[in-house]
Every structure is written in C-alpha cells, then in structure tokens.
Design a protein around this motif. Structure first.
Motif, PDB file in Angstrom:
ATOM      1  N   LYS A  13       0.908  -1.267  -0.059  1.00 39.53           N
ATOM      2  CA  LYS A  13      -0.016   0.061  -0.023  1.00 39.53           C
ATOM      3  C   LYS A  13       0.796   1.198   0.131  1.00 39.53           C
ATOM      4  O   LYS A  13       1.778   1.425   0.969  1.00 39.53           O
ATOM      5  N   ASP A  16      -2.825   6.134  -2.417  1.00 38.00           N
ATOM      6  CA  ASP A  16      -3.845   5.460  -3.034  1.00 38.00           C
ATOM      7  C   ASP A  16      -3.829   4.447  -3.944  1.00 38.00           C
ATOM      8  O   ASP A  16      -4.666   4.152  -4.493  1.00 38.00           O
ATOM      9  N   ASP A  17      -2.321   3.893  -3.770  1.00 34.35           N
ATOM     10  CA  ASP A  17      -2.281   2.778  -4.731  1.00 34.35           C
ATOM     11  C   ASP A  17      -2.056   1.610  -3.858  1.00 34.35           C
ATOM     12  O   ASP A  17      -1.297   1.415  -2.908  1.00 34.35           O
ATOM     13  N   THR A  18      -2.816   0.550  -4.163  1.00 33.60           N
ATOM     14  CA  THR A  18      -2.679  -0.798  -3.516  1.00 33.60           C
ATOM     15  C   THR A  18      -2.507  -2.175  -4.574  1.00 33.60           C
ATOM     16  O   THR A  18      -3.220  -2.151  -5.545  1.00 33.60           O
ATOM     17  N   SER A  19      -1.478  -2.865  -4.157  1.00 31.43           N
ATOM     18  CA  SER A  19      -1.312  -3.966  -5.017  1.00 31.43           C
ATOM     19  C   SER A  19      -1.353  -4.961  -4.170  1.00 31.43           C
ATOM     20  O   SER A  19      -1.000  -5.191  -3.159  1.00 31.43           O
ATOM     21  N   LYS A  54      -9.639   0.832 -13.828  1.00 30.64           N
ATOM     22  CA  LYS A  54      -8.397   1.046 -13.352  1.00 30.64           C
ATOM     23  C   LYS A  54      -7.550   0.041 -12.792  1.00 30.64           C
ATOM     24  O   LYS A  54      -6.394   0.345 -12.367  1.00 30.64           O
ATOM     25  N   CYS A  55      -8.096  -1.053 -12.604  1.00 33.03           N
ATOM     26  CA  CYS A  55      -7.453  -2.264 -11.858  1.00 33.03           C
ATOM     27  C   CYS A  55      -7.056  -3.042 -13.153  1.00 33.03           C
ATOM     28  O   CYS A  55      -7.597  -3.520 -14.077  1.00 33.03           O
ATOM     29  N   LEU A  87       4.372   0.250 -11.334  1.00 33.16           N
ATOM     30  CA  LEU A  87       3.976   0.335 -10.250  1.00 33.16           C
ATOM     31  C   LEU A  87       4.876   1.029  -9.775  1.00 33.16           C
ATOM     32  O   LEU A  87       6.376   0.805  -9.609  1.00 33.16           O
ATOM     33  N   LEU A  88       4.579   2.169  -8.874  1.00 31.51           N
ATOM     34  CA  LEU A  88       5.556   3.293  -8.149  1.00 31.51           C
ATOM     35  C   LEU A  88       6.322   3.936  -9.043  1.00 31.51           C
ATOM     36  O   LEU A  88       7.638   3.887  -8.406  1.00 31.51           O
TER      37      LEU A  88
END
Length: 213
Positions: A13, A16-19, A54-55, A87-88
């Motif tokens: 986490k 606002d980004d969760t993987s 968006k997922c 991713l980030l």
C-alpha cells in the motif's frame, strides 16, 4: 482509509495505490478472486467502490505450458490482463525483464533533452546546464535503480548510457563521452547505479547489527 485493509494475500500500500499478489503452485488454483471480493467488500464498508477499469491483472509464469486461470471479476466485470504495468514509477513486465521500463525511461529522458537544448541555445552557463541535467534528466534514469540495476543486460545498460552521452554532448559539443565525463565531473550511469545499489544493500546488511548494538 487504506491502513486497515486486511487480506491473506501479499499486499503493498502506498497512498492511493494498493497492489496484491499471490504465488500459485503447479496444479493449484488461484485464490485471488476471493481476495478481490473481500477487498471490494472492505472498500464498500468505507463508502468507496473500486474502479474495475483502473485495476489490472499481471501474470508471471515461466512454465512451458500455458496455464489457464479464470479472469478476475470486479463489480461483475473481468479485469484487463496486461503484459506490463507501472507500479510506483517502475514498469513491471510479465516476463520480469526490463525492456519496457528502459524504453519508457528513454522516452521520458528524450523529451527533457529538448529543454536542455533550449537552455544551451539561450547561452545558459555550462555548470548550470550540468545541474539541470543532474536534477531533471539523470534523476529519472537513476530512480529506483537498485531494483533493476543488477538485472540489466548489457544492451539495455548501453541504451541508458547513450542517453547520458546525448545529454553531455549537448552541453559539451564536439567532445568524446570520456571527455564530457571528465569536464562535467560525472561518472558513467553504470557506475552511478552500481554505487547507489551497493550503498543501499550495504545499509540493509548493516542495519540489524546497528540495532543489536
């Protein structure tokens, strides 16, 4: 709002980004659908709804056989399966190679070379051009480099090196790459990445000793 999210799957986490991810052993089934359903329920309890558009779903497999899994559904719609995802700030590919990431770095750096040329034409001082390069161009080429540096094949490393060569040639036209490095006081991108990576890994190794001391 995401701090209390809980799942049996691996989860990362950041703002606002969760993987989430899981490892599926050979002959076993995936549990991600149940995980996604549970996370969607948790979000709903907080008054939010996940946006299925968006997922994304990214699969990594190195078997010779094509493994088939049912698509993951969110809000009753299948998630888009992609071959690479950001991713980030890192472009992660399904084959875990860094070609896509280096390609994206090249596009981003090349756009900023335009501004370096404009500053050169405006007769900005050489030392300030070097500073602009370090802060606005080289910084993106070094971002999160410990993640990918040791996994870069020589041809991708050379692609990145050519970007620095182009930038320094703008600042010092007519000089060789070695000469521009000498005049600018910079190291090669490879050496810079190596130094950054070694420093980080050494700090990680020494951290438990410092705590125990």
């Amino acid at each position: 709002m995401i701090n209390d999210l809980d799942t049996p799957a691996d989860m990362w986490k950041c703002v606002d980004d969760t993987s989430i991810s899981e490892t599926v052993e050979k002959g076993c089934d995936s549990n991600l659908q149940r995980v996604v359903d549970d996370l969607s329920r948790q979000w709903s309890n907080e008054g939010f709804q996940l946006n299925e558009f968006k997922c994304k779903e990214l699969r990594n497999s190195f078997t010779n056989n094509n493994l088939t899994f049912n698509p993951i559904l969110l809000n009753g719609k299948p998630l888009e399966e992609v071959t690479s995802a950001k991713l980030l700030g890192l472009n992660i590919s399904s084959d875990l190679r860094w070609n896509v990431h280096v390609l994206e770095l090249g596009k981003k750096a090349s756009c900023r070379l335009y501004f370096l040329r404009q500053l050169k034409r405006s007769q900005v001082k050489t030392e300030e051009l070097v500073l602009f390069y370090i802060t606005c161009i080289r910084s993106i080429l070094e971002y999160a480099c410990p993640v990918f540096h040791r996994a870069l094949p020589s041809y991708l490393s050379e692609d990145l090196e050519r970007l620095q060569n182009r930038a320094l040639w703008i600042i010092y036209p007519g000089l060789s790459y070695n000469q521009t490095l000498e005049f600018s006081g910079l190291a090669t991108l490879f050496k810079e990445r190596e130094d950054i990576s070694s420093k980080l890994f050494n700090e990680v190794i020494l951290l438990p000793k410092e705590k125990s001391g």
